[in-house]
Scaffold this motif. Structure first.
Motif, short mmCIF file in Angstrom:
data_model
loop_
_atom_site.label_atom_id
_atom_site.label_comp_id
_atom_site.label_asym_id
_atom_site.label_seq_id
_atom_site.Cartn_x
_atom_site.Cartn_y
_atom_site.Cartn_z
N GLY A 135 -0.88 9.33 -5.23
CA GLY A 135 -0.20 8.11 -4.74
C GLY A 135 -1.56 7.42 -3.79
N LEU A 136 -2.35 8.67 -3.26
CA LEU A 136 -3.75 8.26 -2.50
C LEU A 136 -4.72 7.29 -3.69
N GLU A 137 -4.62 7.61 -4.72
CA GLU A 137 -5.69 6.67 -5.86
C GLU A 137 -4.97 5.57 -5.90
N ALA A 138 -3.62 5.36 -5.98
CA ALA A 138 -2.95 3.91 -6.08
C ALA A 138 -3.26 3.07 -5.10
N LEU A 139 -3.12 3.60 -3.88
CA LEU A 139 -3.38 2.84 -2.78
C LEU A 139 -4.69 2.56 -2.62
N ARG A 140 -5.87 3.46 -3.03
CA ARG A 140 -7.24 2.91 -3.00
C ARG A 140 -7.59 1.86 -3.92
N LYS A 141 -6.67 2.15 -5.02
CA LYS A 141 -7.22 0.93 -6.14
C LYS A 141 -6.80 -0.15 -5.82
N LEU A 142 -5.57 -0.37 -5.18
CA LEU A 142 -4.88 -1.76 -4.79
C LEU A 142 -5.69 -2.25 -3.50
N GLY A 143 -5.87 -1.32 -2.61
CA GLY A 143 -6.55 -1.91 -1.22
C GLY A 143 -7.96 -2.05 -1.25
N GLY A 144 -8.36 -1.02 -2.08
CA GLY A 144 -10.02 -0.83 -2.19
C GLY A 144 -10.64 -0.51 -0.86
N ALA A 145 -10.17 0.42 -0.35
CA ALA A 145 -10.81 0.94 1.09
C ALA A 145 -11.49 2.05 0.53
N LEU A 170 0.85 -1.20 0.00
CA LEU A 170 -0.12 -0.09 0.10
C LEU A 170 0.91 1.17 0.05
N TYR A 171 1.83 1.48 1.10
CA TYR A 171 2.46 2.83 1.13
C TYR A 171 3.38 2.55 -0.17
N GLY A 172 3.79 1.23 -0.48
CA GLY A 172 4.98 1.35 -1.65
C GLY A 172 4.50 1.71 -2.79
N SER A 173 3.16 1.43 -3.13
CA SER A 173 2.47 1.66 -4.34
C SER A 173 2.27 3.34 -4.37
N ALA A 174 1.77 3.70 -3.18
CA ALA A 174 1.35 5.03 -3.26
C ALA A 174 2.71 5.79 -3.33
#
Ligand SMILES: Nc1ncnc2c1ncn2[C@@H]1O[C@H](COP(=O)(O)OP(=O)(O)O)[C@@H](O)[C@H]1O
Ligand SMILES: Nc1ncnc2c1ncn2[C@@H]1O[C@H](COP(=O)(O)OP(=O)(O)O)[C@@H](O)[C@H]1O
Ligand SMILES: [Mg+2]
Ligand SMILES: [Mg+2]
Ligand SMILES: [Mg+2]
Ligand SMILES: [Mg+2]
Lengths: 332, 213, 332, 213
Positions: free
Chosen positions: D111-121, D81-85
């Motif tokens: 970064g936030l969008e990438a994290l949300r895309k990966l984690g779906g939260a 998550l942090y890595g992708s962001a």
């Protein structure tokens, strides 16, 4: 005390009910409290019998089967079986070739097996005995009951069991068992005491930073109490005690049992094994065979024991021979 | 001693052991494996049941049955030791529904000998022997003094035996164990009271209680 | 914290050193932190890869070998492996037939395996995945990360591993793994929390008379906390949860894994197994195969989990197929 | 923001995480698996080492390297998550040794969008998002106000982001988790502060500290 039990008095019996359910290939006699190979007695085969207090599982019942024990006599928790049980086991497995008792050297075990041997002789069953006393934490002198039987018991059961399976006679099987015991030394260290269901509280107390060095598998306090050390130092002290009692020359082969006492996770046992393997390599000893896991335990004790058995080609061949029991299985 | 008294003794002993089982186990935790009270309680409970279900025709038969029951129900060190002692006591007694205090005393000593033969313990090894031996010595000494009492001196001898056993138990504390599980501790066994000696005292105290006039 | 370790940071690495010493039949790459079958890659064979946080031993590295996994990727304790590790494993085992990931359903595991799958695809390795989510203590809803992967993981590894060994292609092997997962349900109860080496203190606290019901294998607190009950009642509540989620009709076969979480002695596991066997028999379910022991653990947690897998003849046949790994071995 | 400041931010974050690692792990013990502090500390320690050994030629490269390091060193949920962001932040920035506060803000949102895309939260799921989203919103709002500052508003925006992140962390306490390990607890997750949101706040606070005039 936190345990998955119904009542302290029923633990051994109810665990045997579970053993019977899990292993239809064993005959579990709840009345006599014995566990017997389904195909016993087998003509021409000497009957290998062991037993002792419960609480050391998989020892002994987990080692009943092809290539190992013919019968196990589980006593109450940490209490040796009674002569009646051992006699019943002898009757169940003797096919006329006699039986061999594998007895851990504790006063109670020795006396009860001895009484059983007399009762068996009265019934015409020839009995030979192997006394296992591998625990070098105890000084072997007239000042003690002698060294305790611990980890080497399963090595004796495996190797003598293989010879019995091959058709070795009672005298040879007993002599081989004795030879394995003589070639073996063990030493244990506990991080926590264990709690028997009946007592309901730990057998001794250990501080949050202490370990019990040279502990027994019945929660008997050990040689001494010490501050907890890194695994490397514990391994060093353990191996020194073992090799001091039973030296192994550089270039010789060994069978090594890295044993957990019940509540120590496998990840720690492997870590310890790495330490021991390094130390033995430095000493020039070749680990020809090894086992890492919980084989001779002490209820819920967090701790470990190391057993080193000096091995020759015959011992290794018999070690490799097929075995099929609940807790040890290969070659079949 | 008649059959009823023999049974009463063992019943009283069973009660005492049941009451003190936790204490015996605690003593065993310190220098053994935390099961002496459990073992003795299981054994004497079984003795009680066996005697209730049997009608032994002689005093000796009471003790032989009790001893065999201990051997087949207890296990551990204490089962064979106490079982053999009681069996030897039973077998050494003359046949019949009653025995005198002297015969009983000789029987107690026969029990001690059987126990020593099986266990190999010498006085001072911090075992059952350290309570049992002084108890039978005191029994014999008291009997010589009180043999003329109405009960042939049994009560007085039993009282003396119990007292000597208690003294023997106390004397185990400073000893270093040389037999049994406690011997593994070496010097660390010093300072602890021996569980087996303690249960022996309970049994002799039960004899004193059961024979008290 | 009392553990046989040298330093919290070195535990996983040093345990792998021990694993390598104990099992020369495995290739342990300490650099990449992966454990690989010595004979990988094997032409025509799909590569079975699993992994996850360490602390669940023998899962996964103990199941690498003939008839089971081709590679395991152990992460730090309770922390899923990183994509690089999983990619390295794929490269080590892929022989052109692709690989199958067996992934326990945790957010971290899913994401890291997913990233690894993308990296592998970039390198031309075909990746299929089996997601294991058998823990019915967690509700499977949009309100959660979904059910956790626990005990069924080793069933998936064994059965899919057998098919892979027989030459099944990646699609079939993955489909079979998914089928095993769908047929399986697990539920765990803990008597004590576990302590990770890095944290140095237990993950949660439990009173002397309490148990954690529906606990996770990472010391995640469970569904609820309750007063400790007799084994019989714990077995009843466990089996009810399992059968409510995945009913098995009377007359059907099941594979049952009676699993210890690390610090529970075998005598208690057998006692519990006896309870479960009785309850399943009453329900008319036939336990066709069983395992009793520590297979999917949670460091030093005292606790147990039960996994029940509804089995058909194909699953049973593959269950019985030969396997030779450090922690599971039969038929060879 | 230039390369030195980008590195200074990550260094400051690494310090803060090292100092708070125990606290993060304790938070994770309550509703997770007791490793968040350990994970983050291992990751940011590795980032520090990686940056020390590399000479990234642009601000974006600093973050891309940091993100890749987290992905390959952390594992668990927080690593990807942090890595992708961070990787998305790095990749979204214009090339070059310096970027302005607006580009950096857009990068944070990427970064936030990438994290949300990966984690779906989604917001309110009791995750990193609950600190990250209000932080970038506050950053943007502050930037609109302070865009004319000497540093282009970076320091003020970072301060606003850190404050909003802190508020977001506090707001996770009453939430029931719907993502990650804490979701297994259902209602029992209520009442606990989310570890991931807390580490996000530490990172934004580090940004405020590193950019403070
Ligand atoms: N060789 C022996 N002779 C006499 N008494 C012994 C001997 N060995 C042990 N004992 C007695 O047995 C007691 C322990 O009995 P118990 O706990 O029931 O058996 P175990 O040691 O097998 O657990 C000791 O306290 C000691 O008094
Ligand atoms: N799907 C997700 N989206 C965003 N953040 C998440 C998600 N899942 C978990 N998290 C965050 O990750 C944190 C836990 O990280 P960490 O403990 O390092 O990983 P793990 O849960 O694998 O042990 C949680 O506190 C939560 O904030
Ligand atoms: Mg005992
Ligand atoms: Mg004892
Ligand atoms: Mg984790
Ligand atoms: Mg975590």
């Amino acid at each position: 005390m936190k345990k998955f039990i119904n009542h302290p008095d029923a633990v051994v019996r109810e665990a045997l009910v579970g053993l019977a359910a899990a292993h239809p290939e064993l005959r579990v006699d709840l009345e006599q409290q014995i566990v017997v190979r389904a195909d016993a007695p087998r003509a021409g085969k000497v009957g290998l019998i062991s037993g002792g207090g419960s609480g050391h599982e998989p020892l002994h019942a987990g080692f009943v089967g092809l290539g190992m024990l013919d019968a196990a006599c589980p006593g109450e928790v940490f209490t040796s079986p009674v002569p009646d049980q051992i006699l019943a086991a002898a009757k169940a497995v003797d096919a006329g070739s006699g039986v061999v008792h594998i007895v851990k050297n504790y006063t109670g075990d020795v006396m009860n097996f001895q009484m059983a041997a007399e009762l068996s002789a009265d019934e015409g069953i020839e009995v030979h005995s192997v006394l296992v006393d591998d625990d070098v934490a105890v000084e072997d002198s007239t000042w003690t009951a002698g060294r305790r039987g611990t980890g080497a018991t399963m090595l004796v059961e495996k190797i003598a069991g293989a010879l019995a399976e091959e058709g070795g006679d009672a005298v040879s099987v007993a002599a081989l068992g004795t030879r394995v015991n003589e070639a073996s030394a063990s030493f244990a260290v506990a991080l926590t005491p264990c709690t028997t269901p009946a007592a309901g509280r730990p057998g001794f107390e250990l501080g949050e930073d202490e370990m019990e060095v040279g502990v027994g598998i019945h929660g008997e306090p050990g040689r001494r109490r010490e501050k907890l050390l890194p695994a490397r130092d514990i391994a060093t002290m353990t191996l020194e005690a073992i090799l001091a009692a039973k030296p192994i020359a550089a270039g010789e082969d060994a069978i090594v049992l890295m044993n957990g006492l019940g509540a120590t996770p496998l990840i720690e046992l492997y870590l310890l094994y790495g330490e021991f393997a390094g130390l033995l390599e430095s000493a020039g000893v070749r680990i020809a065979r090894n086992l890492v896991g919980n084989y001779v335990t002490s209820l819920d004790m967090a701790g470990m024991s190391l057993t080193v058995c000096r091995a020759d080609p015959e011992l290794l061949r018999l070690w490799d021979a097929p075995v099929r029991t609940p807790a040890l299985r290969w070659g079949v | 001693m008649d059959v009823a008294l023999a049974k009463a003794w063992l019943d009283t002993a069973a009660d005492a052991i049941a009451a003190q089982a936790d204490q015996l186990t605690t003593l065993d935790a310190a220098i053994g494996d935390s099961d002496h009270g459990v073992n003795m309680n299981r054994g004497f409970g079984a003795v009680r049941t066996a005697l209730a279900g049997a009608a032994p025709d002689g005093v000796g038969a009471v003790f032989t049955l009790a001893g065999s029951t201990l051997v087949s129900k207890v296990g551990g060190a204490s089962g064979p030791l106490y079982g053999s002692a009681l069996r030897a006591l039973g077998k050494s007694l003359p046949e019949g529904p009653e025995v005198d205090a002297a015969a009983f005393g000789a029987g107690l000593r026969a029990g001690l000998e059987a126990l020593r033969k099986l266990g190999g313990a010498a006085p001072g090894d911090k075992t059952i022997v350290d309570a049992y031996l002084p108890a039978v010595d005191a029994y014999d000494a008291a009997l010589r003094q009180h043999g003329g009492d109405r009960d042939g001196g049994l009560a007085a001898a039993a009282r003396a035996a119990a007292e000597a056993a208690a003294e023997g138990v106390r004397a185990t504390v400073p000893l270093q164990a040389r037999k049994g599980r406690a011997s593994y501790l070496g010097e660390r066994s010093i300072g602890h009271q021996d569980p087996g000696a303690t249960s022996t005292w309970l049994i002799f105290q039960a004899l004193a209680d059961a024979t008290a006039p």
